[in-house]
Design an enzyme around this catalytic site. Structure first.
Site, PDB file in Angstrom:
ATOM      1  N   ARG A   1       2.147  12.123  -9.214  1.00 16.56           N
ATOM      2  CA  ARG A   1       2.605  10.747  -8.951  1.00 16.56           C
ATOM      3  C   ARG A   1       4.024  10.519  -9.438  1.00 16.56           C
ATOM      4  O   ARG A   1       4.760   9.715  -8.897  1.00 16.56           O
ATOM      5  CB  ARG A   1       1.701   9.735  -9.671  1.00 16.56           C
TER       6      ARG A   1
ATOM      7  N   GLU B   1       0.853  -1.197   0.000  1.00 17.19           N
ATOM      8  CA  GLU B   1       0.000   0.000   0.000  1.00 17.19           C
ATOM      9  C   GLU B   1       0.885   1.242   0.000  1.00 17.19           C
ATOM     10  O   GLU B   1       2.025   1.199   0.456  1.00 17.19           O
ATOM     11  CB  GLU B   1      -0.893  -0.071   1.259  1.00 17.19           C
ATOM     12  N   ASP B   2       0.375   2.345  -0.518  1.00 19.44           N
ATOM     13  CA  ASP B   2       1.178   3.564  -0.514  1.00 19.44           C
ATOM     14  C   ASP B   2       1.149   4.260   0.845  1.00 19.44           C
ATOM     15  O   ASP B   2       2.175   4.648   1.374  1.00 19.44           O
ATOM     16  CB  ASP B   2       0.732   4.531  -1.632  1.00 19.44           C
TER      17      ASP B   2
ATOM     18  N   ASP C   1      -3.743   5.913   6.327  1.00 15.71           N
ATOM     19  CA  ASP C   1      -4.087   7.181   6.968  1.00 15.71           C
ATOM     20  C   ASP C   1      -5.105   6.912   8.082  1.00 15.71           C
ATOM     21  O   ASP C   1      -4.762   6.340   9.108  1.00 15.71           O
ATOM     22  CB  ASP C   1      -4.612   8.113   5.875  1.00 15.71           C
TER      23      ASP C   1
ATOM     24  N   PHE D   1      -0.759  16.295   4.077  1.00 17.51           N
ATOM     25  CA  PHE D   1      -1.044  15.619   2.818  1.00 17.51           C
ATOM     26  C   PHE D   1       0.191  15.648   1.932  1.00 17.51           C
ATOM     27  O   PHE D   1       0.678  16.707   1.561  1.00 17.51           O
ATOM     28  CB  PHE D   1      -2.235  16.292   2.125  1.00 17.51           C
TER      29      PHE D   1
HETATM   30  P1  5GP Z   1      -7.567   5.868   4.821  1.00 14.47           P
HETATM   31  O1  5GP Z   1      -6.409   5.126   5.457  1.00 14.47           O
HETATM   32  O2  5GP Z   1      -7.776   7.208   5.434  1.00 14.47           O
HETATM   33  O3  5GP Z   1      -8.799   5.035   4.784  1.00 14.47           O
HETATM   34  O4  5GP Z   1      -7.258   6.138   3.300  1.00 14.47           O
HETATM   35  C1  5GP Z   1      -5.999   6.108   2.821  1.00 14.47           C
HETATM   36  C2  5GP Z   1      -6.027   6.566   1.380  1.00 14.47           C
HETATM   37  O5  5GP Z   1      -6.255   7.964   1.329  1.00 14.47           O
HETATM   38  C3  5GP Z   1      -4.682   6.312   0.740  1.00 14.47           C
HETATM   39  O6  5GP Z   1      -4.626   5.054   0.111  1.00 14.47           O
HETATM   40  C4  5GP Z   1      -4.569   7.476  -0.208  1.00 14.47           C
HETATM   41  O7  5GP Z   1      -5.225   7.163  -1.427  1.00 14.47           O
HETATM   42  C5  5GP Z   1      -5.327   8.590   0.469  1.00 14.47           C
HETATM   43  N1  5GP Z   1      -4.425   9.431   1.293  1.00 14.47           N
HETATM   44  C6  5GP Z   1      -4.394   9.535   2.625  1.00 14.47           C
HETATM   45  N2  5GP Z   1      -3.436  10.387   3.028  1.00 14.47           N
HETATM   46  C7  5GP Z   1      -2.823  10.827   1.906  1.00 14.47           C
HETATM   47  C8  5GP Z   1      -1.739  11.730   1.656  1.00 14.47           C
HETATM   48  O8  5GP Z   1      -1.095  12.322   2.539  1.00 14.47           O
HETATM   49  N3  5GP Z   1      -1.416  11.932   0.355  1.00 14.47           N
HETATM   50  C9  5GP Z   1      -2.064  11.319  -0.683  1.00 14.47           C
HETATM   51  N4  5GP Z   1      -1.649  11.603  -1.922  1.00 14.47           N
HETATM   52  N5  5GP Z   1      -3.080  10.458  -0.491  1.00 14.47           N
HETATM   53  C10 5GP Z   1      -3.460  10.210   0.794  1.00 14.47           C
HETATM   54 MG    MG Z   2      -5.172   9.416  -4.497  1.00 21.83          MG
HETATM   55 MG    MG Z   3      -3.431   3.775  -1.524  1.00 24.04          MG
END
Ligand code: 5GP
Ligand code: MG
Ligand code: MG
Length: 189
Positions: A173, A105-106, A109, A160
């Site tokens: 990206r 996963e990237d 959050d 972010f």
């Molecule tokens: P969560 O963990 O809040 O359910 O969602 C995570 C997703 O929100 C990540 O996979 C990503 O797509 C997006 N996201 C959350 N924080 C960031 C951030 O700091 N930068 C970017 N580009 N995407 C984020």
């Molecule tokens: Mg995104």
């Molecule tokens: Mg992701």
């Protein structure tokens, strides 16, 4: 550097993680994973699109045989939590049965989109031998839903970030590092 990249860089306020820092950490993760999964049938599953660049670098730092595949899962807002609606937009091409699966996963959050938890549950129901998570970035202070993170590249603060696969409105990206955009970019849309 190419002019498109220069246009993107103009929007960056601060570089948080340089290309070199990322490369060093990805090599460490690759070494750790190679050690932990030695002798096991390892399959990495990349969640599109954000983790794509991380996956490409990570697999080249893994020194044991490794297969990989891609999934795309719908990520709705926080109200997904109540509706529980998560959809697989692009499924795996191969079976994960009796394989040791590591989901790549990237960023993790809040955990509120339930995208990752849904996928983990789904993979377990397909009888993977084990299911673990490797995320490049972890924002633990933001966590609202418990998501298991077995491997992480870096912990980041509550801001972010973009680059190295992560986007803002589909852009940035391709930046080779991870950074924060100028405030006016986030405001403007
Ligand atoms: P969560 O963990 O809040 O359910 O969602 C995570 C997703 O929100 C990540 O996979 C990503 O797509 C997006 N996201 C959350 N924080 C960031 C951030 O700091 N930068 C970017 N580009 N995407 C984020
Ligand atoms: Mg995104
Ligand atoms: Mg992701």
């Amino acid at each position: 550097m190419a002019s498109v990249q220069m246009d993107l860089e103009e929007d960056v306020a601060e570089v948080l993680l340089t290309q070199e820092q990322i490369a060093t950490r990805v090599a460490e993760l690759g070494a750790q994973i190679s050690q932990d999964y030695a002798g096991k049938d390892l399959m990495l599953i990349c969640i599109l699109k954000g983790a794509n660049i991380f996956l490409a670098d990570l697999v080249r730092q893994i020194t044991i045989p490794v297969a990989y595949d891609f999934v795309a899962v719908s990520s709705y807002g926080a109200d997904t939590k109540s509706s529980g609606v998560v959809r697989i937009l692009k499924d795996l091409d191969e079976s994960v049965e009796s394989k040791h699966v590591l989901v790549v996963e990237d960023i993790v959050d809040t955990g509120l989109t339930l995208r990752l938890s849904y996928l983990l549950e789904n993979l377990r129901s397909r009888r993977a031998a084990s299911v673990k998570v490797c995320t490049l970035l972890d924002k633990p202070v933001r966590r609202r839903v418990d998501v298991p993170v077995d491997y992480f590249g870096f912990k980041v603060e509550d801001q972010f970030v973009v680059g190295y696969g992560l986007d803002y409105q589909g852009k940035y990206r391709s930046l080779p590092y991870i950074g924060v955009l100028k405030p006016e970019i986030y405001g403007g849309g």
